[in-house]
Design an enzyme around this catalytic site. Structure first.
Site, PDB file in Angstrom:
ATOM      1  N   LYS A  72      -2.560   7.039   1.041  1.00 29.11           N
ATOM      2  CA  LYS A  72      -2.303   7.355   2.453  1.00 29.11           C
ATOM      3  C   LYS A  72      -1.207   8.419   2.472  1.00 29.11           C
ATOM      4  O   LYS A  72      -0.023   8.121   2.662  1.00 29.11           O
ATOM      5  CB  LYS A  72      -1.891   6.081   3.197  1.00 29.11           C
ATOM      6  CG  LYS A  72      -2.086   6.161   4.703  1.00 29.11           C
ATOM      7  CD  LYS A  72      -2.063   4.771   5.304  1.00 29.11           C
ATOM      8  CE  LYS A  72      -1.891   4.804   6.793  1.00 29.11           C
ATOM      9  NZ  LYS A  72      -2.926   5.470   7.538  1.00 29.11           N
ATOM     10  N   GLU A 120     -15.916   6.714   6.165  1.00 29.10           N
ATOM     11  CA  GLU A 120     -15.051   6.074   7.166  1.00 29.10           C
ATOM     12  C   GLU A 120     -14.885   7.044   8.325  1.00 29.10           C
ATOM     13  O   GLU A 120     -15.452   8.146   8.306  1.00 29.10           O
ATOM     14  CB  GLU A 120     -13.696   5.723   6.551  1.00 29.10           C
ATOM     15  CG  GLU A 120     -12.927   6.937   6.033  1.00 29.10           C
ATOM     16  CD  GLU A 120     -11.543   6.595   5.485  1.00 29.10           C
ATOM     17  OE1 GLU A 120     -11.002   5.541   5.818  1.00 29.10           O
ATOM     18  OE2 GLU A 120     -11.004   7.425   4.726  1.00 29.10           O
ATOM     19  N   ARG A 180       0.835  -1.209   0.000  1.00 23.75           N
ATOM     20  CA  ARG A 180       0.000   0.000   0.000  1.00 23.75           C
ATOM     21  C   ARG A 180       0.874   1.265   0.000  1.00 23.75           C
ATOM     22  O   ARG A 180       0.561   2.242  -0.675  1.00 23.75           O
ATOM     23  CB  ARG A 180      -0.955  -0.005   1.210  1.00 23.75           C
ATOM     24  CG  ARG A 180      -1.973   1.131   1.147  1.00 23.75           C
ATOM     25  CD  ARG A 180      -3.054   0.979   2.194  1.00 23.75           C
ATOM     26  NE  ARG A 180      -2.552   1.158   3.550  1.00 23.75           N
ATOM     27  CZ  ARG A 180      -3.276   1.016   4.651  1.00 23.75           C
ATOM     28  NH1 ARG A 180      -4.553   0.672   4.569  1.00 23.75           N
ATOM     29  NH2 ARG A 180      -2.749   1.187   5.842  1.00 23.75           N
TER      30      ARG A 180
HETATM   31  N1  PXG Z   1      -8.967   5.108   7.357  1.00 25.76           N
HETATM   32  C1  PXG Z   1      -8.034   6.055   7.523  1.00 25.76           C
HETATM   33  C2  PXG Z   1      -8.296   7.404   6.990  1.00 25.76           C
HETATM   34  C3  PXG Z   1      -6.840   5.757   8.193  1.00 25.76           C
HETATM   35  O1  PXG Z   1      -5.912   6.699   8.322  1.00 25.76           O
HETATM   36  C4  PXG Z   1      -7.634   3.487   8.494  1.00 25.76           C
HETATM   37  C5  PXG Z   1      -8.789   3.860   7.818  1.00 25.76           C
HETATM   38  C6  PXG Z   1      -7.458   2.063   8.903  1.00 25.76           C
HETATM   39  O2  PXG Z   1      -6.550   1.419   8.014  1.00 25.76           O
HETATM   40  P1  PXG Z   1      -5.648   0.197   8.462  1.00 25.76           P
HETATM   41  O3  PXG Z   1      -4.941  -0.205   7.212  1.00 25.76           O
HETATM   42  O4  PXG Z   1      -4.720   0.696   9.530  1.00 25.76           O
HETATM   43  O5  PXG Z   1      -6.546  -0.868   8.948  1.00 25.76           O
HETATM   44  C7  PXG Z   1      -6.641   4.454   8.727  1.00 25.76           C
HETATM   45  C8  PXG Z   1      -5.457   4.116   9.566  1.00 25.76           C
HETATM   46  C9  PXG Z   1      -3.307   6.213  14.301  1.00 25.76           C
HETATM   47  C10 PXG Z   1      -3.355   6.458  12.861  1.00 25.76           C
HETATM   48  O6  PXG Z   1      -2.232   6.453  14.897  1.00 25.76           O
HETATM   49  C11 PXG Z   1      -3.938   5.564  11.964  1.00 25.76           C
HETATM   50  C12 PXG Z   1      -3.949   5.853  10.617  1.00 25.76           C
HETATM   51  C13 PXG Z   1      -3.406   7.048  10.219  1.00 25.76           C
HETATM   52  C14 PXG Z   1      -2.868   7.902  11.116  1.00 25.76           C
HETATM   53  C15 PXG Z   1      -2.807   7.628  12.438  1.00 25.76           C
HETATM   54  O7  PXG Z   1      -4.353   5.823  14.849  1.00 25.76           O
HETATM   55  N2  PXG Z   1      -4.434   5.057   9.590  1.00 25.76           N
END
Ligand code: PXG
Length: 290
Positions: free
Chosen positions: A151, A184, A52
């Site tokens: 991302k 989301e 990703r």
């Molecule tokens: N949506 C968004 C916008 C995200 O940033 C997820 C969904 C979940 O994705 P994953 O692949 O992790 O299952 C994310 C997760 C944190 C943090 O510290 C998490 C994310 C980005 C920044 C900080 O909680 N991404």
């Protein structure tokens, strides 16, 4: 020894780990990142996160300075250097230092850095009792602008939603897309359960394709549950039997109140609890060895 941060292949003490004020990652949010977890000496879904990261980079025409194989080696090296077995890992690729203009072609070399630190867990109470969330007025970016599948280092869209959620007294904010469908949360994907069927928005709703989300879909299907990826509105959440969020940091976390409506019987649902325990077992027993 203080925390060791890897920048462009070299380790630095936490206090000396610095990047240029001319880095376009800082000046323009021009870069991409991943948040990854290690559990009991194994890095969970490492290949998926690396894929990703490189896809996000490709989408913004950013060439990471190292190949995937070297990036994986450097992540493992950073965990070993800091003697971490359970950790949160942040991998960042930036456009690198350039001049004070937008043009990424003026940045001769991209940079990368890896931070691995102890994971700060959410309070256990939230998993036992469930979260309250609220929808906010800030809409998720439209895919035709900055596609939420990237991302990127530009998280202002989600930060603005987070601020609004915090002002309303909830720990996570629900974001709708421009058409009013559920997209989301600010750092988590969302699921509802209705009549035994799991429903989660498709990435075309304007959401990051979550790795935890994909993992939970696979776990649910393996347990014989039906999973649908389709658009839904806030009404469907209000009238759902169960609701939960997924994300690398939160894992699987129950939601019991959305915009003041109690979901189901107000307690974490049966299917949610089953998926929490299946997810924990998988995360604790699989992954690439450090
Ligand atoms: N949506 C968004 C916008 C995200 O940033 C997820 C969904 C979940 O994705 P994953 O692949 O992790 O299952 C994310 C997760 C944190 C943090 O510290 C998490 C994310 C980005 C920044 C900080 O909680 N991404």
């Amino acid at each position: 020894m203080s925390l060791q941060i890897l920048i462009d292949g070299r380790f630095f003490d936490k206090n000396d780990a610095k990047i240029s004020v001319f880095d376009h990652g800082l000046l323009y949010g021009d870069g991409v990142f991943e948040g990854i977890r290690a559990y009991s000496g194994r890095i969970f879904k490492l290949k998926e996160h690396i894929d990703r990261l490189y896809d996000s980079a490709k989408a913004i025409m950013l060439k990471p300075p190292v190949a995937k194989k070297k990036m994986i080696q450097d992540i493992r090296k950073t965990l070993r250097k800091n003697s971490l077995r359970d950790a949160y890992i942040r991998v960042v690729v930036t456009r690198g230092a350039g001049d004070l203009g937008l043009d990424p072609n003026k940045c001769p070399s991209a940079s990368y850095f890896i931070i691995a630190d102890k994971i700060v867990l959410y309070p256990k109470e939230l998993y036992d009792k469930g979260l309250s969330i609220a929808s906010v007025s800030v809409r998720r970016n439209i895919p035709e602008a900055l596609n939420p599948r990237v991302k990127s280092l530009n998280y202002l869209n989600n930060i603005l939603a987070k601020i609004e959620g915090t002002q309303r007294g909830v720990p996570e904010a629900l974001m709708l897309n421009a058409q009013g469908f559920v997209a989301e949360c600010t750092g988590d994907n969302i699921f509802i359960v209705k009549d035994g069927v799991l429903i989660t928005p498709p990435s075309s709703a304007g959401a990051l394709m979550g790795i935890t989300q994909e993992t939970v879909i696979a776990l649910a299907e393996k347990s014989g549950l039906r999973v649908k990826e389709e658009l839904f509105t806030r009404y469907c959440i209000f009238t759902a039997d169960e609701c939960f969020l997924t994300g690398t940091a939160a894992e699987v976390i129950p939601v019991v109140n959305v915009d003041g409506r109690i979901i189901g019987d107000g307690k974490p649902g049966k299917i949610t609890c089953m998926l929490i325990s299946k997810f924990r077992r998988l995360a604790g027993t699989t992954g690439v060895l450090i």
